[in-house]
Design a protein around this motif. Structure first.
Motif, mmCIF file in Angstrom:
data_model
loop_
_atom_site.group_PDB
_atom_site.id
_atom_site.type_symbol
_atom_site.label_atom_id
_atom_site.label_comp_id
_atom_site.label_asym_id
_atom_site.label_seq_id
_atom_site.Cartn_x
_atom_site.Cartn_y
_atom_site.Cartn_z
ATOM 1 N N UNK A 133 -86.723 -34.810 17.889
ATOM 2 C CA UNK A 133 -87.640 -35.944 18.046
ATOM 3 C C UNK A 133 -88.048 -36.541 16.705
ATOM 4 N N UNK A 134 -88.152 -35.711 15.688
ATOM 5 C CA UNK A 134 -88.478 -36.224 14.359
ATOM 6 C C UNK A 134 -87.337 -37.069 13.816
ATOM 7 N N UNK A 135 -86.085 -36.643 14.037
ATOM 8 C CA UNK A 135 -84.932 -37.441 13.605
ATOM 9 C C UNK A 135 -84.911 -38.791 14.317
ATOM 10 N N UNK A 136 -85.189 -38.794 15.610
ATOM 11 C CA UNK A 136 -85.236 -40.055 16.359
ATOM 12 C C UNK A 136 -86.328 -40.968 15.803
ATOM 13 N N UNK A 137 -87.469 -40.393 15.479
ATOM 14 C CA UNK A 137 -88.582 -41.158 14.912
ATOM 15 C C UNK A 137 -88.173 -41.800 13.591
ATOM 16 N N UNK A 138 -87.539 -41.029 12.711
ATOM 17 C CA UNK A 138 -87.141 -41.541 11.394
ATOM 18 C C UNK A 138 -86.107 -42.657 11.519
ATOM 19 N N UNK A 157 -84.255 -47.188 10.223
ATOM 20 C CA UNK A 157 -82.886 -47.643 10.440
ATOM 21 C C UNK A 157 -81.859 -46.707 9.834
ATOM 22 N N UNK A 158 -80.926 -47.258 9.074
ATOM 23 C CA UNK A 158 -79.867 -46.446 8.457
ATOM 24 C C UNK A 158 -80.418 -45.745 7.213
ATOM 25 N N UNK A 159 -81.168 -44.697 7.452
ATOM 26 C CA UNK A 159 -81.806 -43.972 6.353
ATOM 27 C C UNK A 159 -81.136 -42.618 6.148
ATOM 28 N N UNK A 160 -81.207 -42.116 4.939
ATOM 29 C CA UNK A 160 -80.690 -40.775 4.673
ATOM 30 C C UNK A 160 -81.771 -39.717 4.856
ATOM 31 N N UNK A 161 -82.979 -40.152 5.220
ATOM 32 C CA UNK A 161 -84.080 -39.223 5.456
ATOM 33 C C UNK A 161 -83.899 -38.583 6.834
ATOM 34 N N UNK A 162 -83.885 -37.268 6.886
ATOM 35 C CA UNK A 162 -83.755 -36.543 8.150
ATOM 36 C C UNK A 162 -84.774 -35.409 8.212
#
Length: 321
Positions: free
Chosen positions: A132-137, A142-147
């Motif tokens: 759920x945190x990945x979906x939020x980010x 958008x196309x972020x490298x933050x996971x």
């Protein structure tokens, strides 16, 4: 995760239905009002996006302990505003967060528990999962490298948890993450985003436990000693006497007691005796000298001085008011 079960598995002699007096729900918020026979106060749960829950607690317990049992695999963040929260994230190692402290942990087993040793607590919890945190980010950036891995990896380095004590940036975020205006949800999303970005920053200063955690066995023994001493407050007992009577190292007892209750043993017992005396002054016709003896003071003079130090006035003036 069914958030209605957030406290349903607590170790009570009463059922979940007995503890809850009333539940109010709207589209994004659920408010639990507790039965005052057990808990005075409420818990408010907000789902700001799918699987991202902000939970606000404000309650006073009327039972000795409160153990909400959490689900395995949850990422949980706790910010203490008042009271004291006991966290069990270290395989039977216990640590505490005080007002202004923030902790984030990966709950690796269903035995993770919270407890509130002062009997009152006000604070905010945020719970989610890696997915759920990945979906939020992705939704936010958008196309972020933050996971979520960036946060989990950092937490794993520190033993699956991180603690930040009195961090002003965290305090600002958590103090404004819940609002009652028309755009509360949007503000909460922005604040949660700021929080995640702050936590994964490589330069963040993370507090270490520095030895301030204890085995549950020691914690339980100190709590039992505290219950015994406060139930028999007319018999004043020193730390040395406690060590002999309960067969516990006096240094271990002193350090553990302060971690649990946020005060030294002597300061805690002094305040406890005076507050018990204050209740007796209001609710009985016993003399000041008699009450002094009932709470463990040898004479009225010492009692009056201690009472004035804590309550800001003499026992006589307090009773008249």
């Amino acid at each position: 995760m069914d958030k209605e079960l957030y406290i349903a598995d607590a170790r009570w002699h009463a059922s979940f239905e007995d503890m809850i007096e009333k539940v109010q729900r709207d589209e994004n918020k659920t408010v639990y009002y507790y039965n005052e026979n057990y808990i005075k106060g409420k818990t408010v749960q907000y789902e700001i996006l799918r699987g991202i829950w902000i939970v606000y607690h404000d309650f006073e317990l009327k039972v000795n302990e409160f153990f909400p049992v959490e689900e395995k695999g949850i990422i949980e963040m706790n910010y203490c505003m008042a009271g004291r929260c006991e966290l069990d994230c270290l395989n039977q190692k216990i640590f505490y967060v005080a007002p202004g402290d923030f902790a984030v942990a990966i709950l690796s087993s269903g035995s993770h528990k919270h407890n509130f040793p002062l009997g009152n607590y006000r604070g905010i919890s945020i719970t989610t999962t890696e997915e759920n945190l990945d979906d939020f980010l992705k939704n936010m950036f958008g196309k972020t490298r933050i996971t979520s891995y960036m946060l989990l990896h950092k937490m794993n380095i520190h033993g699956k948890f991180m603690i930040l004590s009195n961090n002003r940036y965290i305090q600002d975020i958590m103090g404004n993450i819940i609002s009652e205006d028309d755009f509360w949800r949007e503000r909460a999303i922005v604040k949660f985003s700021e929080l995640v970005l702050f936590l994964i920053d490589k330069d963040i200063q993370v507090s270490e436990i520095k030895g301030k955690y204890f085995d549950r066995r020691i914690i339980s023994k100190v709590k039992l000693i505290k219950e015994d001493v406060t139930e028999n407050v007319e018999k004043y007992i020193t730390i040395k006497e406690i060590g002999n009577k309960y067969e516990i190292n006096t240094r271990t007892f002193s350090e553990c007691f302060k971690e649990i209750y946020g005060k030294t043993y002597y300061a805690f017992i002094r305040e406890f005796r005076i507050k018990k005396a204050a209740g007796m002054l209001l609710n009985t016709k016993n003399t000041v000298g008699g009450i002094a003896m009932m709470v463990g003071y040898e004479n009225a003079s010492k009692f009056s001085k201690a009472f004035h130090d804590i309550m800001g006035m003499t026992p006589g003036k307090f009773r008249r008011r």
